[in-house]
Design an enzyme around this catalytic site. Structure first.
Site, mmCIF file in Angstrom:
data_model
loop_
_atom_site.group_PDB
_atom_site.id
_atom_site.type_symbol
_atom_site.label_atom_id
_atom_site.label_comp_id
_atom_site.label_asym_id
_atom_site.label_seq_id
_atom_site.Cartn_x
_atom_site.Cartn_y
_atom_site.Cartn_z
ATOM 1 N N GLU A 55 -8.665 -11.037 8.725
ATOM 2 C CA GLU A 55 -8.767 -11.615 7.368
ATOM 3 C C GLU A 55 -7.778 -12.786 7.277
ATOM 4 O OE1 GLU A 55 -7.428 -9.106 4.065
ATOM 5 O OE2 GLU A 55 -8.743 -10.187 2.685
ATOM 6 N N LYS A 128 -15.977 -11.354 0.052
ATOM 7 C CA LYS A 128 -15.277 -10.096 -0.286
ATOM 8 C C LYS A 128 -15.725 -9.612 -1.662
ATOM 9 C CE LYS A 128 -10.538 -8.263 -0.031
ATOM 10 N NZ LYS A 128 -9.166 -8.633 0.351
ATOM 11 N N CYS A 169 -11.295 -6.168 4.267
ATOM 12 C CA CYS A 169 -10.090 -5.438 3.876
ATOM 13 C C CYS A 169 -10.304 -4.433 2.743
ATOM 14 C CB CYS A 169 -8.968 -6.424 3.561
ATOM 15 S SG CYS A 169 -7.358 -5.633 3.774
HETATM 16 N N1 LIG Z 1 -6.096 -7.906 1.766
HETATM 17 C C1 LIG Z 1 -6.329 -6.727 1.244
HETATM 18 O O1 LIG Z 1 -7.413 -6.484 0.707
HETATM 19 C C2 LIG Z 1 -5.177 -5.773 1.372
HETATM 20 C C3 LIG Z 1 -5.374 -4.337 1.117
HETATM 21 O O2 LIG Z 1 -6.437 -3.832 0.796
HETATM 22 C C4 LIG Z 1 -4.167 -3.509 1.280
HETATM 23 O O3 LIG Z 1 -4.194 -2.318 0.963
HETATM 24 O O4 LIG Z 1 -3.117 -4.007 1.713
#
Ligand SMILES: NC(=O)CC(=O)C(=O)O
Length: 295
Positions: A55, A128, A169
């Site tokens: 990401e 996302k 994520c």
């Molecule tokens: N970038 C993200 O979505 C981060 C995430 O979910 C986390 O728990 O840290």
């Protein structure tokens, strides 16, 4: 979104190598591109047919950077990152899950994953869906929804290396998305991610294994390596989990390329020994209104 038949069918290729490029992200976009391109080349030399990036790998994971680093993906001349990915996929003849990148589209900003096939063509893009808004006093506070617009589509893409579902994520925390992918015959869900130090230690491995076990499929995650100098410190630990929830391979937090073999016949084996699909009682839990239980 492509609609696939429900039953699991083995794809043409059943065994192949996947590479998870846990790269070190800097504030220099060109350097990030160079690094990623080198890691892709290395992965191919090791025999990988599917390469996954993290990401936000061309840009620091920081709200004040997203707009500055964003590119318009529909204008390839203005998108050095997409050009690099497309060229790499084509020149090496592989499938690339291009992590995620800040994308501009008609004045809106998205956290987007682009998927390229061996011909270099953009096969799909996943925006996302669940934006990461968190506030744990004294630990972490982050609000993606201040800058990003959420996507509104699941993404399933048929590739040379099977049917792939995409999440980014925080999307991994929502079992409904993974269950939908399973229902549509996905073999592997790829989640480029950047969990932080608090949520990483507590949940990163747990949620990956949970999504794999619930759905009896492969789950692959890819994170940037840890960089403690920025405002957001990533957990790292890019991982491949198999259909019985077993960790096939995982990394530490340093920059590295993790390579492992995927054997899709393990999905069939797992589903045969533990036929969750046949055992599901959707007649009981799917249609019950909570008000009927607690009037
Ligand atoms: N970038 C993200 O979505 C981060 C995430 O979910 C986390 O728990 O840290």
């Amino acid at each position: 979104m492509a609609v696939a038949p429900n039953p699991f069918q083995l794809p043409n290729i059943t065994k192949f190598k996947i590479a998870l490029c846990q790269l070190s992200v800097t504030s220099d976009k060109n350097q990030n591109l160079d690094r990623a391109s080198r890691m892709i080349r290395f992965s191919v030399k090791q025999g990988s047919k599917l390469v996954v990036l993290p990401e936000m790998w061309n840009c620091p994971y920081s709200s004040d950077c997203f707009a500055k680093y964003a590119e318009d993906f529909d204008n390839r001349d203005a998108s050095p990152t997409l050009s690099m990915l497309s060229e790499a996929a084509c020149c090496h003849g592989i499938t690339i899950i291009g992590g995620s990148l800040p994308e501009w589209d008609h004045g809106r900003l998205y956290n987007t994953c682009c998927i390229f096939g061996p011909d270099g063509k953009l096969k799909a893009r996943h925006r996302k869906i669940h934006l990461f808004d968190i506030d744990i006093p004294g630990e972490i506070s982050f609000k993606e929804s201040d800058t990003f617009t959420a996507g509104d589509q699941p993404t399933i893409v048929d590739t040379e290396v099977g049917r792939i579902g995409i999440g980014i994520c925080h999307d991994i925390r929502f079992p409904e998305l993974a269950a939908l992918y399973r229902k549509r015959g996905v073999d592997i869900i790829c989640y480029p991610g950047a969990f932080n130090m608090s949520t990483g230690e507590l949940l990163w491995e747990l949620v990956q294994r949970a999504r794999a076990i619930d759905n009896q499929l492969f789950v692959a995650t890819c994170s940037p390596s840890r960089n403690s100098t920025g405002s957001y410190t990533t957990w790292g630990h890019s991982t491949l989990v198999g259909p019985s929830g077993e960790i096939i391979v995982t990394s530490g937090h340093e920059e590295t390329t993790v390579i492992a073999e995927i054997d899709y016949s393990n999905i069939q084996l797992q589903r045969k020994s533990l036929p969750l699909d046949d055992q599901k009682r959707e007649d009981i839990y799917k249609f019950i209104d909570v008000h009927e239980l607690n009037p």
